[in-house]
Design an enzyme around this catalytic site. Structure first.
Site, PDB file in Angstrom:
ATOM      1  N   LEU A  86      -8.269  -0.051  12.273  1.00 11.85           N
ATOM      2  CA  LEU A  86      -7.281  -0.962  11.663  1.00 11.85           C
ATOM      3  C   LEU A  86      -6.166  -0.193  10.974  1.00 11.85           C
ATOM      4  O   LEU A  86      -6.432   0.735  10.211  1.00 11.85           O
ATOM      5  CB  LEU A  86      -7.985  -1.868  10.646  1.00 11.85           C
ATOM      6  CG  LEU A  86      -7.100  -2.854   9.870  1.00 11.85           C
ATOM      7  CD1 LEU A  86      -7.853  -4.166   9.618  1.00 11.85           C
ATOM      8  CD2 LEU A  86      -6.616  -2.277   8.531  1.00 11.85           C
ATOM      9  N   ASP A  96      -0.295  -0.855   5.951  1.00  9.85           N
ATOM     10  CA  ASP A  96       1.061  -0.487   5.517  1.00  9.85           C
ATOM     11  C   ASP A  96       1.596   0.851   6.060  1.00  9.85           C
ATOM     12  O   ASP A  96       0.860   1.831   6.107  1.00  9.85           O
ATOM     13  CB  ASP A  96       1.110  -0.324   3.992  1.00  9.85           C
ATOM     14  CG  ASP A  96       0.408  -1.429   3.263  1.00  9.85           C
ATOM     15  OD1 ASP A  96       0.044  -2.437   3.875  1.00  9.85           O
ATOM     16  OD2 ASP A  96       0.213  -1.274   2.037  1.00  9.85           O
ATOM     17  N   SER A 118      -1.719   2.935  -0.506  1.00  9.24           N
ATOM     18  CA  SER A 118      -0.331   3.163  -0.071  1.00  9.24           C
ATOM     19  C   SER A 118       0.502   4.001  -1.030  1.00  9.24           C
ATOM     20  O   SER A 118       0.213   4.065  -2.228  1.00  9.24           O
ATOM     21  CB  SER A 118       0.363   1.818   0.124  1.00  9.24           C
ATOM     22  OG  SER A 118      -0.087   1.259   1.320  1.00  9.24           O
ATOM     23  N   ARG A 140      -0.409  -0.145  -8.145  1.00  6.23           N
ATOM     24  CA  ARG A 140      -0.518   0.704  -6.945  1.00  6.23           C
ATOM     25  C   ARG A 140       0.799   0.803  -6.176  1.00  6.23           C
ATOM     26  O   ARG A 140       1.786   0.185  -6.504  1.00  6.23           O
ATOM     27  CB  ARG A 140      -1.619   0.183  -6.020  1.00  6.23           C
ATOM     28  CG  ARG A 140      -1.491  -1.265  -5.593  1.00  6.23           C
ATOM     29  CD  ARG A 140      -2.655  -1.642  -4.661  1.00  6.23           C
ATOM     30  NE  ARG A 140      -2.712  -3.070  -4.426  1.00  6.23           N
ATOM     31  CZ  ARG A 140      -3.458  -3.915  -5.137  1.00  6.23           C
ATOM     32  NH1 ARG A 140      -4.217  -3.482  -6.133  1.00  6.23           N
ATOM     33  NH2 ARG A 140      -3.449  -5.210  -4.865  1.00  6.23           N
TER      34      ARG A 140
HETATM   35  C1  FRU Z   1      -0.710  -3.865   0.961  1.00  9.96           C
HETATM   36  C2  FRU Z   1      -1.877  -3.171   0.285  1.00  9.96           C
HETATM   37  C3  FRU Z   1      -1.395  -2.216  -0.793  1.00  9.96           C
HETATM   38  C4  FRU Z   1      -2.517  -1.219  -0.886  1.00  9.96           C
HETATM   39  C5  FRU Z   1      -2.934  -1.113   0.565  1.00  9.96           C
HETATM   40  C6  FRU Z   1      -4.391  -0.833   0.791  1.00  9.96           C
HETATM   41  O1  FRU Z   1      -1.018  -4.328   2.221  1.00  9.96           O
HETATM   42  O2  FRU Z   1      -2.800  -4.101  -0.222  1.00  9.96           O
HETATM   43  O3  FRU Z   1      -1.110  -2.826  -2.026  1.00  9.96           O
HETATM   44  O4  FRU Z   1      -2.128   0.006  -1.405  1.00  9.96           O
HETATM   45  O5  FRU Z   1      -2.567  -2.318   1.193  1.00  9.96           O
HETATM   46  O6  FRU Z   1      -4.638  -0.621   2.142  1.00  9.96           O
END
Ligand code: FRU
Length: 451
Positions: free
Chosen positions: A21, A24, A84, A142
């Site tokens: 999968l 981002d 991310s 984050r």
């Molecule tokens: C967005 C998110 C971010 C996080 C990441 C984890 O799609 O939820 O906020 O860092 O995906 O995969």
């Protein structure tokens, strides 16, 4: 790692997970002559149970080469995922900023904003966390996006949740990329938009800035905010560590189905390029994606060139390098068209002044409609089998449409990129009929895309 070949044997023109999968786009950056595109990746399963940074590079912005993972969740401060973040070149080194996600013994979340550095773009030394807890905010902090501003200082925006469980974006400032000072909320005005904002990005043009972010928890309003989560923007100004928004509503960047968490970067020729994740959807829908049986789910969007129109609208166009993949199939002016054509392909349609309607169908699933005031896109929901649609008003009417179709997705740029509508769709394998009808003559240029 080799390039991914899709089931149909054709090379797709999107960044796809070699397996597992993808979500981002991360760390988009041009470094030492190569464009690096990292992405959230679970190489083991087609679910969100594991997160590392996958890695692709491109020399020409349309062909991608895949590499070993760049960041694996190996340290205590990232043990439940390297989440991310972004990339920045400083003094010839590539810095990556990302969120270390931790679930502690009590099953509570901890978030650490971390740094890794590289001298070749492929091997990274982790420097560990540089930001920990932030007063007034929950552990939902984050997705660091770092940029250098005209004052010579480095700034980091972070998606956040206040202790009152509302979404926000916060700002940090640094002189050396390692020691960061908290500056508070990025926005001067508090806007009430959902319970968490993810993946903020601030683009600074000459005298205007665009603040793009992905809020969670918006209620649908008419045809707006109809996806599970949305991505949109405010225009405004960024000065002295504060973003002052212009007087307009949160504007969705893409009016299709699942576009989410885009990130921008500056290309050496001055263009601002951006790509997003296609994308976010309900868990049941994700589990039912037809590609699960091929062992992969989701892909990134094509790169888009971003600019601002004089009246402050975000204009998004497909990266111009894609034009080099065109092989012309048709160039005609008529009221209706019927063509057999396989993906990948590009449709370029120009409507005449007298046009007040248009319908396009492809592959027995995808349907686009313009009724004189609104543009809509319709597909079959692959979970329920029912038809579903998204729609956007076009106050200036439909004058032109550019659509790029890969084997499982469509990206539609309307009126020179004033609106974009993107979506995944899964056509019947053997069904390659393209039908376009209008109520006046239209110019159709149709291209096969060869990569
Ligand atoms: C967005 C998110 C971010 C996080 C990441 C984890 O799609 O939820 O906020 O860092 O995906 O995969």
């Amino acid at each position: 790692m080799n390039k991914r070949i899709s089931k149909s044997g054709a090379m797709d023109f999107h960044v796809l997970p070699p397996k597992g999968l993808l979500n981002d786009p991360n760390g988009l950056v041009h470094y030492k002559g190569t464009t690096h595109i990292f992405f959230q990746w679970n190489p083991h399963e087609t679910d969100h149970s594991y997160k590392c940074w996958g890695h692709a590079t491109t020399e020409d912005l349309i062909h991608y080469t895949y590499h070993e993972e760049a960041l694996l969740p190996e340290e205590w401060y990232e043990k439940n995922g390297c989440y991310s973040g972004s990339g920045l070149v400083h003094e010839d080194k590539l810095y990556l900023f990302y969120t270390g996600n931790v679930k502690n013994e009590k099953e509570e979340r901890e978030s650490y904003q971390c740094v890794a550095v590289s001298e070749d773009g492929f091997h990274f030394e982790k420097l560990g966390p540089v930001i920990r807890d932030i007063e007034g905010y929950t552990a939902h902090v984050r997705d660091p996006k770092v940029f250098r501003h005209e004052d010579g200082l480095f700034y980091m925006v972070l998606g956040a949740q206040r202790e009152d469980l509302t979404g926000d974006t916060i700002l940090f400032r640094s002189e050396d990329l390692l020691k960061w000072d908290f500056m508070g909320s990025l926005m001067e005005e508090k806007v009430d938009l959902g319970y968490m904002w993810e993946c903020p990005d601030l683009i600074n043009y000459k005298d205007k800035s665009v603040f793009i972010f992905s809020p969670q928890g918006l209620e649908p309003q008419g045809e707006k905010y109809r996806n599970i989560f949305q991505t949109g923007y405010y225009t405004g100004t960024f000065q002295n560590g504060v973003f002052r928004k212009d007087d307009h509503d949160f504007t969705e960047m893409d009016r299709g189905f699942e576009y989410y968490a885009p990130q921008s970067f500056a290309y050496p020729d001055g263009r601002i390029l951006s790509m997003g994740w296609m994308g976010t959807m309900e868990k049941e829908k994700e589990e039912a994606l037809p590609t699960v049986k091929e062992g992969w789910v989701h892909h990134l969007s094509i790169l888009r060139e971003l600019s601002l129109s004089p009246e402050g609208k975000l204009i998004q166009k497909p990266v111009r390098e894609l034009e080099s993949a065109r092989e012309k199939i048709l160039d005609e002016n008529r009221e209706s068209f019927k063509v057999e054509i396989e993906t990948p392909l590009e449709v370029n349609l120009k409507l005449s002044e007298g046009s007040s309607s248009m319908e396009l169908r492809y592959g027995g699933d995808l349907q686009l409609n313009y009724d004189g005031s609104a543009f809509s896109v319709e597909r079959k929901d692959w979970l329920t089998g029912e038809r579903e649609y998204r729609s956007v008003e076009l106050p200036e009417g439909l004058t032109e449409l550019q659509m790029l179709l890969d084997h499982t997705s469509a990206e539609i740029f309307i009126n020179g990129g004033r609106e974009v509508v993107s979506l995944r769709f899964f056509k019947d394998e053997e069904h390659n009929e393209l039908l376009i009808t209008g109520n006046a003559d239209m110019d159709l240029r149709l291209y096969g895309l060869v990569f």
